[in-house]
Design a protein around this motif. Structure first.
Motif, PDB file in Angstrom:
ATOM      1  N   ASP A   2      30.481  14.705  -5.308  1.00  0.00           N
ATOM      2  CA  ASP A   2      30.857  14.673  -6.714  1.00  0.00           C
ATOM      3  C   ASP A   2      30.762  13.267  -7.296  1.00  0.00           C
ATOM      4  OD1 ASP A   2      31.908  17.488  -6.927  1.00  0.00           O
ATOM      5  OD2 ASP A   2      33.267  16.737  -5.382  1.00  0.00           O
ATOM      6  N   ILE A   3      31.048  12.271  -6.454  1.00  0.00           N
ATOM      7  CA  ILE A   3      31.139  10.880  -6.905  1.00  0.00           C
ATOM      8  C   ILE A   3      30.299  10.009  -5.976  1.00  0.00           C
ATOM      9  CG2 ILE A   3      32.673   8.899  -7.232  1.00  0.00           C
ATOM     10  CD1 ILE A   3      34.952  11.041  -7.619  1.00  0.00           C
ATOM     11  N   LEU A   4      29.386   9.266  -6.552  1.00  0.00           N
ATOM     12  CA  LEU A   4      28.623   8.274  -5.795  1.00  0.00           C
ATOM     13  C   LEU A   4      28.991   6.893  -6.288  1.00  0.00           C
ATOM     14  CD1 LEU A   4      26.301   7.182  -3.984  1.00  0.00           C
ATOM     15  CD2 LEU A   4      24.774   7.555  -5.958  1.00  0.00           C
ATOM     16  N   VAL A   5      29.413   6.041  -5.356  1.00  0.00           N
ATOM     17  CA  VAL A   5      29.611   4.626  -5.661  1.00  0.00           C
ATOM     18  C   VAL A   5      28.515   3.865  -4.927  1.00  0.00           C
ATOM     19  CG1 VAL A   5      31.157   2.639  -5.568  1.00  0.00           C
ATOM     20  CG2 VAL A   5      32.097   4.947  -5.914  1.00  0.00           C
ATOM     21  N   ALA A   6      27.552   3.383  -5.682  1.00  0.00           N
ATOM     22  CA  ALA A   6      26.398   2.683  -5.106  1.00  0.00           C
ATOM     23  C   ALA A   6      26.709   1.189  -5.089  1.00  0.00           C
ATOM     24  CB  ALA A   6      25.139   2.972  -5.900  1.00  0.00           C
ATOM     25  N   ASN A   7      27.026   0.704  -3.920  1.00  0.00           N
ATOM     26  CA  ASN A   7      27.418  -0.688  -3.746  1.00  0.00           C
ATOM     27  C   ASN A   7      26.598  -1.286  -2.610  1.00  0.00           C
ATOM     28  OD1 ASN A   7      29.208  -3.112  -3.727  1.00  0.00           O
ATOM     29  ND2 ASN A   7      29.865  -2.258  -1.759  1.00  0.00           N
ATOM     30  N   ALA A   8      26.045  -2.441  -2.849  1.00  0.00           N
ATOM     31  CA  ALA A   8      25.321  -3.162  -1.791  1.00  0.00           C
ATOM     32  C   ALA A   8      25.704  -4.624  -1.887  1.00  0.00           C
ATOM     33  CB  ALA A   8      23.804  -3.006  -1.956  1.00  0.00           C
ATOM     34  N   GLY A   9      25.865  -5.256  -0.751  1.00  0.00           N
ATOM     35  CA  GLY A   9      26.227  -6.666  -0.741  1.00  0.00           C
ATOM     36  C   GLY A   9      25.244  -7.494  -1.540  1.00  0.00           C
ATOM     37  N   GLY A  10      25.765  -8.515  -2.199  1.00  0.00           N
ATOM     38  CA  GLY A  10      24.919  -9.366  -3.019  1.00  0.00           C
ATOM     39  C   GLY A  10      23.816 -10.012  -2.205  1.00  0.00           C
ATOM     40  N   ASN A  60      19.049  -3.784  -3.021  1.00  0.00           N
ATOM     41  CA  ASN A  60      19.884  -3.880  -4.214  1.00  0.00           C
ATOM     42  C   ASN A  60      19.365  -3.088  -5.404  1.00  0.00           C
ATOM     43  OD1 ASN A  60      20.260  -6.851  -2.779  1.00  0.00           O
ATOM     44  ND2 ASN A  60      22.156  -6.002  -3.605  1.00  0.00           N
ATOM     45  N   LEU A  61      18.121  -2.647  -5.361  1.00  0.00           N
ATOM     46  CA  LEU A  61      17.597  -1.817  -6.445  1.00  0.00           C
ATOM     47  C   LEU A  61      17.137  -0.455  -5.936  1.00  0.00           C
ATOM     48  CD1 LEU A  61      16.735  -1.252  -9.325  1.00  0.00           C
ATOM     49  CD2 LEU A  61      14.574  -2.451  -8.845  1.00  0.00           C
ATOM     50  N   LEU A  62      16.160  -0.442  -5.054  1.00  0.00           N
ATOM     51  CA  LEU A  62      15.599   0.836  -4.630  1.00  0.00           C
ATOM     52  C   LEU A  62      16.600   1.669  -3.830  1.00  0.00           C
ATOM     53  CD1 LEU A  62      11.913  -0.110  -3.756  1.00  0.00           C
ATOM     54  CD2 LEU A  62      12.837   0.924  -5.832  1.00  0.00           C
ATOM     55  N   GLY A  63      17.529   1.015  -3.126  1.00  0.00           N
ATOM     56  CA  GLY A  63      18.573   1.781  -2.445  1.00  0.00           C
ATOM     57  C   GLY A  63      19.367   2.609  -3.430  1.00  0.00           C
ATOM     58  N   THR A  64      19.705   2.026  -4.571  1.00  0.00           N
ATOM     59  CA  THR A  64      20.438   2.751  -5.609  1.00  0.00           C
ATOM     60  C   THR A  64      19.578   3.853  -6.215  1.00  0.00           C
ATOM     61  OG1 THR A  64      21.737   0.781  -6.124  1.00  0.00           O
ATOM     62  CG2 THR A  64      21.638   2.492  -7.805  1.00  0.00           C
ATOM     63  N   VAL A  65      18.315   3.560  -6.451  1.00  0.00           N
ATOM     64  CA  VAL A  65      17.395   4.574  -6.984  1.00  0.00           C
ATOM     65  C   VAL A  65      17.322   5.778  -6.052  1.00  0.00           C
ATOM     66  CG1 VAL A  65      14.978   5.061  -7.531  1.00  0.00           C
ATOM     67  CG2 VAL A  65      16.026   2.920  -8.296  1.00  0.00           C
ATOM     68  N   ARG A  66      17.185   5.529  -4.765  1.00  0.00           N
ATOM     69  CA  ARG A  66      17.062   6.629  -3.801  1.00  0.00           C
ATOM     70  C   ARG A  66      18.356   7.436  -3.717  1.00  0.00           C
ATOM     71  NH1 ARG A  66      14.629   2.206  -0.535  1.00  0.00           N
ATOM     72  NH2 ARG A  66      12.369   2.380  -0.781  1.00  0.00           N
ATOM     73  N   LEU A  67      19.490   6.762  -3.746  1.00  0.00           N
ATOM     74  CA  LEU A  67      20.768   7.478  -3.710  1.00  0.00           C
ATOM     75  C   LEU A  67      20.907   8.378  -4.935  1.00  0.00           C
ATOM     76  CD1 LEU A  67      23.026   4.539  -2.509  1.00  0.00           C
ATOM     77  CD2 LEU A  67      22.745   6.714  -1.283  1.00  0.00           C
ATOM     78  N   ALA A  68      20.549   7.852  -6.102  1.00  0.00           N
ATOM     79  CA  ALA A  68      20.632   8.659  -7.321  1.00  0.00           C
ATOM     80  C   ALA A  68      19.715   9.872  -7.238  1.00  0.00           C
ATOM     81  CB  ALA A  68      20.289   7.801  -8.535  1.00  0.00           C
ATOM     82  N   HIS A  69      18.504   9.676  -6.746  1.00  0.00           N
ATOM     83  CA  HIS A  69      17.588  10.797  -6.566  1.00  0.00           C
ATOM     84  C   HIS A  69      18.194  11.867  -5.669  1.00  0.00           C
ATOM     85  CE1 HIS A  69      13.669  10.407  -8.463  1.00  0.00           C
ATOM     86  NE2 HIS A  69      13.698   9.102  -8.273  1.00  0.00           N
ATOM     87  N   ALA A  70      18.921  11.447  -4.648  1.00  0.00           N
ATOM     88  CA  ALA A  70      19.441  12.387  -3.661  1.00  0.00           C
ATOM     89  C   ALA A  70      20.646  13.176  -4.167  1.00  0.00           C
ATOM     90  CB  ALA A  70      19.808  11.643  -2.379  1.00  0.00           C
ATOM     91  N   VAL A  71      21.471  12.574  -5.038  1.00  0.00           N
ATOM     92  CA  VAL A  71      22.701  13.255  -5.453  1.00  0.00           C
ATOM     93  C   VAL A  71      22.584  13.962  -6.804  1.00  0.00           C
ATOM     94  CG1 VAL A  71      24.132  11.650  -4.144  1.00  0.00           C
ATOM     95  CG2 VAL A  71      23.732  11.220  -6.584  1.00  0.00           C
ATOM     96  N   LEU A  72      21.679  13.525  -7.662  1.00  0.00           N
ATOM     97  CA  LEU A  72      21.664  14.042  -9.030  1.00  0.00           C
ATOM     98  C   LEU A  72      21.360  15.537  -9.149  1.00  0.00           C
ATOM     99  CD1 LEU A  72      20.177  11.178 -11.207  1.00  0.00           C
ATOM    100  CD2 LEU A  72      22.341  12.378 -11.556  1.00  0.00           C
ATOM    101  N   PRO A  73      20.418  16.100  -8.395  1.00  0.00           N
ATOM    102  CA  PRO A  73      20.128  17.528  -8.607  1.00  0.00           C
ATOM    103  C   PRO A  73      21.368  18.416  -8.458  1.00  0.00           C
ATOM    104  CG  PRO A  73      18.380  16.528  -7.328  1.00  0.00           C
ATOM    105  CD  PRO A  73      19.460  15.494  -7.437  1.00  0.00           C
ATOM    106  N   GLU A  74      22.170  18.199  -7.430  1.00  0.00           N
ATOM    107  CA  GLU A  74      23.370  19.026  -7.254  1.00  0.00           C
ATOM    108  C   GLU A  74      24.420  18.736  -8.316  1.00  0.00           C
ATOM    109  OE1 GLU A  74      23.833  20.523  -2.695  1.00  0.00           O
ATOM    110  OE2 GLU A  74      24.800  18.627  -3.219  1.00  0.00           O
ATOM    111  N   MET A  75      24.599  17.464  -8.655  1.00  0.00           N
ATOM    112  CA  MET A  75      25.563  17.135  -9.708  1.00  0.00           C
ATOM    113  C   MET A  75      25.191  17.841 -11.006  1.00  0.00           C
ATOM    114  SD  MET A  75      26.301  13.047  -9.271  1.00  0.00           S
ATOM    115  CE  MET A  75      27.228  12.365  -7.890  1.00  0.00           C
TER     116      MET A  75
END
Length: 253
Positions: free
Chosen positions: A86-94, A115-130
């Protein structure tokens, strides 16, 4: 205040320490079942012990979002153990500090992946179900470099704004589906990274004295903001990049 997210499933990347762990704790405190992922197995195990004190279901996945396959694996394992996210917190060390002429191309490649593509991939993976369920929250954690360039942080200055741009784009595209996407920009928060950048305790204390509230922030203060943005109480907050910096940016501006 009841944030209305008890029983929700949250995935927090970079969740073994610092701001990620603080966000995971705040979500667990509000009743979420939480999966944390990170690269360090010892820190990840310690994080699970800390999170279990809240009495919720906790899972951990050893992963590095720099790996193109990691995001989907983390999401799939979270779904198998805890249920749909339900909730994705996309955090990566600076990314490492350094001026442009001090950062090699390999450093850029790593930072873009993590720091960029990791967030993109996570969003791709969770958005369809959300989107299919009509409810979801994505919160990214970046930094003030998403708003303005900071000396000696070439990688952050380039990639943090890219994440903020992704947030604004997704907010416009998926908001009607009940999915809200926001970004948190922490200022000087007392983490390992800030202590390393400051160099010593005196410099860290001086850093705090220059902030309007008279101190640096604590990780839990960022974690609580993340939990709010992930909640039902923030149902009309979408596409923002929210400073959590004690007012420092306004003084500098």
């Amino acid at each position: 205040m009841d944030l209305g997210i008890s029983g929700k499933v949250a995935l927090v990347t970079g969740g073994s320490a610092g701001l990620g762990l603080a966000a995971a704790k705040s979500l667990a405190r509000e009743g979420c079942d939480v999966c944390v992922s990170a690269r360090d197995p010892e820190k990840l195990a310690d994080a699970v012990v800390e999170l279990q004190e809240f009495g919720k279901v906790v899972h951990a996945v050893l992963a590095d979002v720099e790996d193109p396959a990691a995001a989907r694996r983390v999401v799939e394992e979270t779904r198998e153990v805890l249920g749909p996210i339900d909730i994705l917190v996309a955090n990566a060390g600076g990314p490492p500090a350094g001026r442009f002429d001090e950062v090699g191309l390999d450093g850029w490649d790593v930072a873009v992946q993590r720091n960029l593509l990791g967030t993109v991939r996570l969003a791709h993976a969770v958005l369809p179900e959300m989107r299919s369920r009509g409810w979801g929250r994505i919160v990214t954690i970046t930094g003030r470099a998403a708003r303005e360039a900071l000396d000696g942080l070439a990688l952050s200055n380039a990639l943090r704004p890219a994440v903020a741009g992704l947030v604004r784009t997704l907010a416009r595209e998926v908001g009607r589906d009940g999915v809200l996407v926001n970004n948190v920009m922490p200022g000087p928060i007392e983490t390992e990274r800030l202590r390393a950048l400051a160099g010593d305790a005196d410099a860290l204390r001086q850093r705090g004295e220059d902030i309007p509230v008279g101190r640096v922030g604590q990780p839990e203060e960022v974690g609580d903001v993340v939990a709010f943005l992930a909640s039902d109480r923030a149902s009309f907050v979408n596409g923002v990049s929210l400073l959590v910096d004690g007012g420092e940016a306004h003084v500098i501006a």
